[in-house]
Write a protein that holds these residues in place. Structure first.
Motif, short mmCIF file in Angstrom:
data_model
loop_
_atom_site.label_atom_id
_atom_site.label_comp_id
_atom_site.label_asym_id
_atom_site.label_seq_id
_atom_site.Cartn_x
_atom_site.Cartn_y
_atom_site.Cartn_z
N GLY A 88 -61.94 -41.75 -41.55
CA GLY A 88 -60.93 -40.89 -42.15
C GLY A 88 -61.24 -39.42 -41.93
O GLY A 88 -60.35 -38.63 -41.61
N TRP B 247 -56.34 -50.39 -48.74
CA TRP B 247 -57.54 -51.04 -49.29
C TRP B 247 -57.61 -52.52 -48.89
O TRP B 247 -58.67 -53.00 -48.48
CB TRP B 247 -57.55 -50.91 -50.82
CG TRP B 247 -58.63 -51.71 -51.48
CD1 TRP B 247 -58.57 -53.00 -51.94
CD2 TRP B 247 -59.98 -51.28 -51.73
NE1 TRP B 247 -59.77 -53.39 -52.48
CE2 TRP B 247 -60.65 -52.36 -52.36
CE3 TRP B 247 -60.67 -50.09 -51.50
CZ2 TRP B 247 -61.99 -52.27 -52.75
CZ3 TRP B 247 -62.00 -50.01 -51.89
CH2 TRP B 247 -62.65 -51.09 -52.50
N ALA C 76 -65.52 -46.68 -42.86
CA ALA C 76 -64.09 -46.43 -43.08
C ALA C 76 -63.87 -44.99 -43.52
O ALA C 76 -62.92 -44.32 -43.06
CB ALA C 76 -63.56 -47.39 -44.13
N ILE D 96 -62.05 -42.41 -48.69
CA ILE D 96 -60.80 -43.10 -48.34
C ILE D 96 -59.64 -42.59 -49.18
O ILE D 96 -58.55 -43.18 -49.18
CB ILE D 96 -60.93 -44.63 -48.46
CG1 ILE D 96 -61.22 -45.06 -49.91
CG2 ILE D 96 -61.99 -45.17 -47.52
CD1 ILE D 96 -61.18 -46.57 -50.12
N HIS E 63 -54.51 -44.87 -46.23
CA HIS E 63 -55.53 -45.92 -46.12
C HIS E 63 -55.06 -47.14 -46.90
O HIS E 63 -54.53 -47.03 -48.01
CB HIS E 63 -56.88 -45.44 -46.68
CG HIS E 63 -57.95 -46.49 -46.60
ND1 HIS E 63 -58.21 -47.39 -47.63
CD2 HIS E 63 -58.80 -46.81 -45.60
CE1 HIS E 63 -59.18 -48.19 -47.26
NE2 HIS E 63 -59.56 -47.87 -46.05
N MET F 247 -58.76 -53.15 -45.25
CA MET F 247 -60.19 -52.92 -45.10
C MET F 247 -61.00 -54.02 -45.77
O MET F 247 -61.90 -54.61 -45.16
CB MET F 247 -60.57 -51.57 -45.70
CG MET F 247 -62.07 -51.30 -45.70
SD MET F 247 -62.54 -49.79 -46.61
CE MET F 247 -62.17 -50.29 -48.31
#
Length: 593
Positions: free
Chosen positions: A174, A195, A170, A309, A193, A198
């Motif tokens: 980015g 959380w 992840a 992230i 992003h 993900m």
């Protein structure tokens, strides 16, 4: 036998029959295959219990429950010593091969009991089952201090390698978004992003893996007990499940594969307000401003992907980075992470944690002490992750009752056969003394152990030149000796180190840093420059390192690397063109491919 009319917990009803009867046959009076099995058992003078499902009021529901437990709905459905044997064909085959008599006459419930359902334990159990042995796995996850628990598969699958690398990916994506602008992609300036998205996707994947392991064990007729097992004697364990139900089982051989759990510092507030990698990957909220305590690969990896992230990350280091790894490479990783926004506080240790505010996340004051000056450190964070080491899960399963020796740190000394000082008890994986704490090592050791025990195999697990990768923001792959360990073992005069920086082609258009990626080979001069240490920092280091591990297993020399034609343009080809040595000096900077 009277028909069953209680429609309560049918699993408990069936398990009660299985547990209380040495030979249990689920049958139907009209089934010729059932009659064939019952006639066989009678001819062998075997006492057995039978439940005729066509005489039970809820026989169909019972069959459905049998399918859930064993993967088989059809009858006959035969259990011996609480282990599922199968149907008519399975029973007749076992009789023809002599395994049926062995099962019936055995003084033990199982040939092998594995304690621990991680990668090593599952590998050993499945291999033993493939070889026709009666096997059970006992696995139970003690909740972390904040209550986190997980399913079958052990640390790697649930709270280690798998979620770690996915979160690392992840972060790489980015960074890739920024690079993509230079390659013509019109990416919005502000990309956020999420959380939860993900975390939920990763947990869904892990859940599918947990289920897959359950199915694999069932298909291979390995009995799975989600219960905490403790030794009564060296052939007996007593186990307790989540409901408090106790079962006692015996085995001829035991394999210990319990793994490790994270350590907490002995300071106020650590367990009350801190978390570990056991908790991070399923954390129900974004961690926010985070402090990672420790300089282990776990700390650097977690700090790296959290910063990647978009979070504010600080790493508190007591002394050196990545103890046990090549220290030049470790410092290069630290320098790279600092350049990319990770803050380091060193040399410093935490002394207490105080809660300032509830929330998801909350706010906590961390107080620490610099070990060089004695000055106090104080800062406010939302999440504190402890990654200061791991302890083997060996202290609470009754090993003292069987006289099994542990070293002072709780690890299990084993011989080259993975055998402990108790002859019928073996140990594999992270709990073993002085063995690489890596998932593939445990898997290999487990498979080979089962083959040695139950076939003609003599193969031992090779713990030398095991490749590994640290998935920090810039990845680090390593095989064999660190530079300092090679010098300590062989003498500085016998070591030649070839090294170079390199600049990945993918980084050029994106204008990423030059000369931060680095490669070196540690060579033994008296043995025609045999490569005894391989180290690389750069993108996809894990994929690069694996292939060279084969070469080093075969004793490759620097000349072997030189005569190999590289793939252009790749980072890996760097190892086929290295000329500069540390001893000889020379420029190692690269400005192009």
């Amino acid at each position: 036998m009277p028909p069953i009319t209680d429609n309560g917990n049918l699993k408990d009803v069936i398990n009660n029959y299985i547990q209380k009867n040495k030979v249990m046959v689920f049958s139907k009076t009209t089934c010729p295959f059932c009659t064939k099995v019952k006639d066989l058992l009678k001819s062998m003078n075997v006492q057995y219990e039978v439940l005729e499902l066509d005489k039970a009021d809820n026989g169909s529901e019972l069959q459905n429950t049998l399918q859930q437990l064993s993967g088989q709905r059809t009858v006959p459905n035969v259990y011996i010593n609480s282990k599922h044997l199968g149907g008519c064909d399975d029973t007749m085959k076992a009789h023809k091969e002599g395994r049926l008599s062995e099962m019936l006459n055995s003084q033990y419930d199982y040939d092998m009991i594995v304690i621990g359902g991680g990668s090593g334990g599952l590998a050993a159990s499945k291999e033993a089952a493939n070889l026709g042995k009666r096997v059970a796995v006992f696995d139970y996850v003690q909740p972390s201090p904040i209550g986190t628990t997980w399913g079958l598969g052990g640390t790697c699958v649930n709270v280690g390698c798998i979620p770690k690398k996915l979160m690392h990916q992840a972060a790489l994506l980015g960074h890739g978004l920024e690079d993509s602008k230079k390659f013509g992609w019109e990416v919005p300036e502000k990309v956020n992003h999420n959380w939860d998205s993900m975390k939920n996707a990763i947990q869904d994947h892990i859940g599918s893996l947990n289920w897959g392991y359950r199915v694999q064990l069932r298909e291979k007729k390995v009995e799975y007990h989600n219960a905490y097992a403790k030794f009564v004697d060296n052939h007996t364990v007593k186990a307790v499940n989540r409901k408090g139900t106790e079962i006692t089982k015996t085995a001829e051989t035991f394999v210990l594969a319990m793994g490790e759990r994270p350590r907490y510092p002995d300071i106020p507030g650590a367990k009350e307000y801190g978390i570990t990698s056991d908790d991070l990957f399923s954390l129900p909220y974004c961690p926010g401003k985070t402090l990672c305590v420790g300089a282990s690969y776990v700390s650097l990896e977690c700090g790296g992907f959290l910063q990647g992230i978009g979070l504010d990350v600080t790493i508190m280091v007591r002394s050196i980075l990545l103890r046990g790894f090549d220290q030049q490479m470790a410092e290069k990783i630290g320098d790279y992470m600092k350049t990319h926004g990770v803050k380091f506080v060193r040399p410093c240790v935490p002394t207490k944690i105080e809660k300032l505010e509830d929330g998801t996340p909350g706010k906590y004051r961390v107080t620490g002490k610099f070990t060089d000056t004695g000055k106090e450190y104080s800062e406010i964070y939302n999440t504190i992750i402890f990654a200061i080491g791991r302890d083997p899960c060996t202290s609470t399963i009754g090993l003292d009752k069987i006289g099994l020796k542990l070293n002072k740190s709780g690890f299990v000394p084993v011989n080259e056969q993975e055998q402990t000082n108790v002859p019928n008890v073996y140990a594999i994986g992270d709990i073993c003394e002085d063995k690489p704490e890596l998932t593939p090592v445990a898997i290999q050791a487990g498979r080979l152990l089962a083959k040695r025990l139950y076939s003609d195999s003599k193969d031992l697990c090779d713990y030398v030149n095991v490749a590994t990768t640290v998935f920090t923001p810039i990845e680090y792959g390593a095989i064999g000796y660190s530079e300092e360990d090679a010098i300590a073992k062989f003498g500085e005069e016998n070591i030649e180190v070839y090294h170079t920086n390199f600049w990945p082609l993918e980084w050029t258009v994106a204008h990423r840093e030059e000369n931060v990626c680095y490669a070196k080979l540690v060579c033994l001069l008296p043995e025609k420059e045999r490569v005894v240490g391989f180290h690389v920092i750069g993108p996809n280091a894990g994929e690069m390192t694996q292939g060279y591990a084969v070469a080093m297993k075969r004793g490759a020399t620097k000349a072997d690397f030189d005569i190999t034609i590289g793939i252009h343009p790749t980072c890996s080809e760097t190892f086929t063109t290295m000329e500069v040595t540390k001893r000889g000096g020379g420029d190692i900077d690269q400005a192009g491919c």
